[in-house]
Design a protein around this motif. Structure first.
Motif, short mmCIF file in Angstrom:
data_model
loop_
_atom_site.label_atom_id
_atom_site.label_comp_id
_atom_site.label_asym_id
_atom_site.label_seq_id
_atom_site.Cartn_x
_atom_site.Cartn_y
_atom_site.Cartn_z
N LYS A 142 -30.64 -24.04 65.62
CA LYS A 142 -30.05 -22.73 65.35
C LYS A 142 -30.32 -22.34 63.91
CE LYS A 142 -26.28 -23.13 68.71
NZ LYS A 142 -24.79 -23.07 68.90
N ARG A 143 -30.39 -21.05 63.68
CA ARG A 143 -30.57 -20.53 62.34
C ARG A 143 -29.21 -20.37 61.66
NH1 ARG A 143 -33.12 -15.10 63.05
NH2 ARG A 143 -33.04 -15.09 60.78
N ARG A 144 -29.17 -20.81 60.42
CA ARG A 144 -27.94 -20.72 59.64
C ARG A 144 -28.22 -19.97 58.34
NH1 ARG A 144 -25.96 -23.34 55.34
NH2 ARG A 144 -27.66 -24.88 55.37
N LEU A 145 -27.29 -19.11 57.94
CA LEU A 145 -27.41 -18.38 56.69
C LEU A 145 -27.28 -19.35 55.52
CD1 LEU A 145 -27.65 -15.58 55.33
CD2 LEU A 145 -25.15 -15.50 55.33
N SER A 146 -28.31 -19.39 54.66
CA SER A 146 -28.31 -20.33 53.54
C SER A 146 -28.43 -19.63 52.20
CB SER A 146 -29.47 -21.32 53.69
OG SER A 146 -30.72 -20.63 53.63
N GLY A 147 -28.40 -18.33 52.18
CA GLY A 147 -28.49 -17.61 50.92
C GLY A 147 -28.88 -16.16 51.14
N LYS A 148 -28.90 -15.41 50.05
CA LYS A 148 -29.24 -13.99 50.11
C LYS A 148 -30.17 -13.68 48.94
CE LYS A 148 -24.62 -13.20 51.98
NZ LYS A 148 -23.28 -12.58 51.74
N LEU A 149 -31.16 -12.84 49.24
CA LEU A 149 -32.15 -12.46 48.24
C LEU A 149 -32.11 -10.95 48.02
CD1 LEU A 149 -35.39 -14.52 49.01
CD2 LEU A 149 -34.15 -14.45 46.86
N VAL B 23 -38.33 -10.03 42.68
CA VAL B 23 -37.17 -10.85 43.02
C VAL B 23 -36.13 -10.65 41.93
CG1 VAL B 23 -36.34 -13.17 43.53
CG2 VAL B 23 -38.68 -12.52 44.14
N TRP B 24 -35.03 -10.00 42.28
CA TRP B 24 -34.00 -9.69 41.30
C TRP B 24 -32.96 -10.81 41.21
CZ3 TRP B 24 -35.11 -5.74 38.22
CH2 TRP B 24 -35.92 -4.71 38.70
N ASN B 25 -32.27 -11.08 42.29
CA ASN B 25 -31.14 -12.01 42.26
C ASN B 25 -31.07 -12.79 43.55
OD1 ASN B 25 -29.79 -11.07 39.66
ND2 ASN B 25 -29.76 -9.16 40.85
N THR B 26 -30.30 -13.84 43.51
CA THR B 26 -29.91 -14.59 44.70
C THR B 26 -28.40 -14.73 44.71
OG1 THR B 26 -30.08 -16.74 43.61
CG2 THR B 26 -32.07 -15.90 44.69
N ARG B 27 -27.86 -14.88 45.90
CA ARG B 27 -26.41 -15.08 46.06
C ARG B 27 -26.19 -16.12 47.16
NH1 ARG B 27 -26.43 -12.59 42.09
NH2 ARG B 27 -25.22 -10.75 41.47
N ASP B 28 -25.12 -16.89 46.95
CA ASP B 28 -24.61 -17.83 47.97
C ASP B 28 -25.69 -18.79 48.47
OD1 ASP B 28 -22.28 -16.37 47.72
OD2 ASP B 28 -22.76 -15.06 49.41
N VAL B 29 -26.55 -19.23 47.56
CA VAL B 29 -27.58 -20.20 47.93
C VAL B 29 -26.93 -21.58 48.06
CG1 VAL B 29 -29.73 -21.30 47.18
CG2 VAL B 29 -29.39 -18.85 46.85
N ASP B 30 -27.42 -22.38 49.00
CA ASP B 30 -26.88 -23.72 49.19
C ASP B 30 -27.01 -24.54 47.91
OD1 ASP B 30 -26.33 -23.05 51.74
OD2 ASP B 30 -27.97 -24.19 52.66
N TRP C 33 -31.64 -9.27 51.68
CA TRP C 33 -32.06 -9.86 52.95
C TRP C 33 -31.54 -11.29 53.04
CZ3 TRP C 33 -35.40 -6.38 50.60
CH2 TRP C 33 -35.85 -5.32 51.39
N PRO C 34 -31.23 -11.78 54.24
CA PRO C 34 -30.67 -13.14 54.38
C PRO C 34 -31.78 -14.19 54.44
CG PRO C 34 -30.66 -12.03 56.49
CD PRO C 34 -31.19 -11.03 55.51
N CYS C 35 -31.52 -15.32 53.78
CA CYS C 35 -32.36 -16.52 53.90
C CYS C 35 -31.71 -17.46 54.92
CB CYS C 35 -32.50 -17.23 52.56
SG CYS C 35 -33.42 -16.29 51.34
N THR C 36 -32.53 -18.16 55.65
CA THR C 36 -32.01 -19.01 56.71
C THR C 36 -32.65 -20.39 56.65
OG1 THR C 36 -33.71 -18.23 58.26
CG2 THR C 36 -31.61 -17.04 58.24
N VAL C 37 -31.99 -21.33 57.27
CA VAL C 37 -32.53 -22.67 57.52
C VAL C 37 -32.28 -22.99 58.98
CG1 VAL C 37 -32.28 -23.52 55.16
CG2 VAL C 37 -30.36 -23.73 56.75
N GLN C 38 -33.10 -23.89 59.51
CA GLN C 38 -32.99 -24.28 60.91
C GLN C 38 -32.23 -25.59 60.97
OE1 GLN C 38 -34.43 -22.07 62.87
NE2 GLN C 38 -34.12 -22.94 64.90
#
Length: 779
Positions: A666-673, A500-507, A657-662
């Protein structure tokens, strides 16, 4: 005509053993007696097998009297006790037409027409060969064969691939088996209509004790079996007309045969449970004559659908040891074990049947590989042996083996194969053509039969089903071929390394003392079904924009079944369980992003599920990472490639890869890994060790501590630093201005406080303290 083949399992009256039994056939006032069997233990067949019994019978079938069979023993002083009897009714099923002139004297039927102007002398049951002279038609249309021909994969696949393809489970079957096939019967082989119960040569008639008293509701118990067959046909009424040729003239040898028997037990299902948990621990027990095979410790725990994949090999003398009994028993910690159910197979019928049931015919002829030819005789020799046993002329092959004349018909290899063989190790054209002709005779194919299990304690109630097949190889035909390997597929050991290197745009879920939105981010991960291997990164504190840096390695060892694309997970259901229960799940990596809280439950920020065998293509930049792949805006770059890839083939992959929440269904983009995934086999993992997190050995790749902002720390560890980065950096101008104003205010207040007293003192004595000459005037 009477075919008296022999007696099986005959029990004498105690205390007298059976010495020399003979058969007596009675019908319509006529009696036929066979010569006695001299030594029942050495050879239970009659010395003379074919007999003629002239009868005067009514034309109406309902008035035809039954046949009465009596088995008499020969004891001392002329004593002939009756050992068993049977009554055969419905003789219409044995009616047939007499042999015509010029036909072979087998125990068979009339000619089988093959086409205009062509006829083939047929054996007992016509063998409908396709086509006619010069223009034979293949059993399968050539266009379908051409459509099936595809390029095979490097891996030919094992026997289980063929099995799963026959069962319709394409997910577990591999490529390269589409040209081969396996026939799966949903019943016993004897119950398949086209094989006539495998009693085309002789039938089995149970014998019962004469005059034995039976209790209420009791069924008579057989004391033995009579193996034989009857043929009824009219004779010419004119005495001057010669009688037609008889049946039962070309018979196989009646001497016992030494055979090698291979029993393949594949799996069972719908078993009756024997344990309190509604399951059982079945294992296979095989008995043939006095020989038994099967071990208690080779049981399959906690299941009612076990997969055995066992092959048992035993030598036997047929017909002395003809009844093969296959039983399934439930393993218990303390014996004796309970019997779940059993099934019995008459090997003699399979050996004598003209349908060649002793070894099924595969669809393709192979000289090597998993599907190589396993019969004793090559296809061409098997065709010659089949023609000889059925009274047909021997086949005549051309010099190159691409044409054969069999039964007054000529068959060409080109009519069965429209092109070169697509499978590996195809063998000589002569053998391939002979196999095609044999399969056209509607003989028993390579198969898997489903047999019903019964238990003597619950007669008539099914206890489950077992799928298996049996091969019988007479020693007189030579050594058998190699056995089929049906050993259950064994999983391979793999190790997944996820960095796991980085995360971006996490809620952002929390608010700091300065009123800013922030999150204390960390990532957890595990493989589906292996929750006990859950691992987590360290915490990236005070992320104000949803960005986090970790440089953290997850290491997940697991077992993978490549042929089925499933992970094998053996684990105990309860801590008191003695055995492990095996589960199979897709290889799925689950990563979750969380917000760390000190005094409340952590907040869930998003999840990423990656199936390793069907991995979505990652984005190379965080701005390109989305729930759906974005098309390229530059047409010269071309397509992005396939939407999915297999990590088991590519081995390494890195990207976003995109992280999602329900939310709201519906699935919503909640961050990037940003991850890097690497898959290694067990041997490769030993050669290239790597520790978890940033522990030693920190290699492949070496992970350095992440470069995080100075404000990323736990506030309890450094409260002053928390104030510095939480308040000073953002509000330092206001803080300086406030401090200056406070200082100015303090000065003003001090002045206001001291000014009245000072002014009053000056008003009372304005010159107090001002005497410039007073000190000089003193002496």
């Amino acid at each position: 005509q009477v075919l008296a083949w022999g007696l099986r399992g005959l029990r004498g009256r105690s205390p007298l053993p059976v010495r020399a039994p003979s058969l007596e056939v009675q019908c319509g006032g006529q009696v036929l007696r066979t010569p006695p069997i001299a030594d029942l233990a050495a050879n239970p067949n009659f010395p003379i097998n074919a007999f003629l019994l002239p009868l005067h019978l009514p034309a109406e079938e309902e008035y035809v009297p039954p046949l009465r069979l009596r088995v008499l023993d020969t004891q001392g002083f002329g004593y002939r006790p009756e050992l068993g009897q049977a009554c055969v009714r419905g003789l219409g099923r044995f009616c047939c037409q007499p042999h015509g002139g010029g036909q072979p004297h087998g125990h068979g039927a009339p000619l089988a027409s093959l086409g205009p102007g062509t006829a083939l002398p047929a054996p007992a049951h016509p063998c409908p060969l396709p086509g006619h002279r010069g223009h034979p038609s293949p059993p399968h249309p050539a266009p379908h064969q051409a459509a099936e021909r595809e390029e095979e994969d490097e891996d030919e696949g094992d026997w289980w691939s063929k099995f799963y393809a026959a069962m319709g489970d394409t997910a577990k079957s591999q490529r390269g088996t589409h040209t081969d096939s396996l026939k799966v019967y949903s019943c016993e082989l004897e119950a398949v209509p086209e094989f006539e119960g495998l009693q085309d040569f002789c039938q089995t008639f149970p014998l019962y004790q004469p005059g034995g008293p039976l209790g209420a509701g009791e069924d008579p118990v057989p004391v033995g079996e009579f193996k034989g067959l009857f043929r009824l046909y009219p004779l010419p009424e004119d005495p001057g007309v010669p009688p037609p040729p008889r049946h039962f003239q070309e018979l196989p040898p009646s001497q016992p045969q030494q055979c090698l028997v291979r029993i393949y037990v594949v799996r069972a299902f719908d078993l009756s449970p024997r344990d309190r948990n509604g399951l059982c621990d079945p294992y296979v027990h095989v008995s043939l004559g006095a020989k038994t095979l099967g071990q208690r410790d080779q049981y399959v725990p906690n299941t009612v659908e076990p997969v055995f994949g066992r092959m048992f090999e035993v030598t036997a003398t047929i017909p002395l040891d003809k009844d093969l009994r296959v039983s399934l028993l439930d393993y218990d910690l303390l014996p004796p074990d309970q019997e779940i159910g059993s099934t019995t197979i008459d090997l003699e019928n399979r050996l004598l049947s003209r349908f060649r049931a002793h070894c099924g015919l595969p669809r393709l002829y192979r000289t090597a590989g998993p599907g190589r030819w396993r019969d004793q005789l090559s296809p061409s020799r098997a065709l010659e042996h089949f023609a000889r046993t059925q009274g047909l002329p021997a086949p005549e092959f051309s010099a190159d083996g691409t044409a054969v004349t069999f039964g007054c018909s000529t068959f060409l290899l080109s009519h069965f194969e429209s092109g070169p063989p697509a499978h590996r190790h195809p063998g000589a054209p002569r053998e391939r053509l002979a196999l095609h002709v044999l399969r056209a005779c509607h003989l028993v194919p390579e198969h898997l039969e489903t047999r019903t299990l019964y238990n003597s304690t619950q007669p008539g109630l099914e206890q489950g089903k077992v799928q298996m097949w049996v091969d019988v190889f007479p020693a007189s035909l030579g050594p058998p071929g190699p056995p089929v390997d049906i050993t259950p597929r064994k999983p391979q050991r793999y190790e997944l390394r996820c960095v796991v290197w980085n995360t971006r745009d996490v809620d952002l879920r929390d608010t700091n003392v300065a009123g800013q939105r922030m999150s204390d981010i960390y990532v957890t991960g595990w493989l589906d079904g292996l929750e006990e291997q859950r691992q987590r990164t360290d915490v990236h504190y005070r992320s104000l924009q949803g960005d986090g840096s970790f440089n953290w390695r997850f290491v997940f060892p697991f077992e993978y079944l490549a042929a089925e694309r499933l992970c094998v997970l053996p684990q105990k259901e309860h801590f008191w369980s003695l055995d492990e229960t095996v589960q199979k799940l897709p290889p799925k990596l689950i990563l979750q992003v969380w917000d760390n809280d000190m005094f409340t439950a952590d907040d869930f920020l998003g999840v990423l599920e990656l199936e390793l065998s069907r991995l979505p293509q990652p984005a190379q930049r965080p701005q390109d990472c989305a729930l759906t792949p974005r098309p390229s805006c530059w047409p010269w770059r071309g397509a992005r490639g396939p939407p999915h890839l297999s990590l088991f083939r590519q081995k390494r992959v890195k990207g976003w890869w995109p992280c999602t929440v329900q939310e709201g269904g519906k699935r919503r983009l909640s961050g990037k890994l940003e991850l890097s995934l690497e898959l290694l086999k067990a041997k490769e993992a030993e050669e290239r060790p790597a520790g978890k997190g940033r522990e030693e050995p920190n290699m492949y790749p070496a992970l350095q501590p992440p470069l995080r902002p100075e404000g990323s720390f736990l506030w309890l560890q450094a409260p002053l630093r928390s104030l510095r980065y939480g308040l000073w950096r953002r509000h330092r101008c206001r803080i300086v201005l406030g401090l200056a104003l406070l200082l100015l205010l303090a000065l003003i207040l001090t002045f206001i406080y001291a000014a009245p007293g000072y002014l009053a003192m000056k008003l009372v004595n304005p010159l107090q303290g001002w005497h410039p000459f007073s000190a000089a005037s003193k002496p």
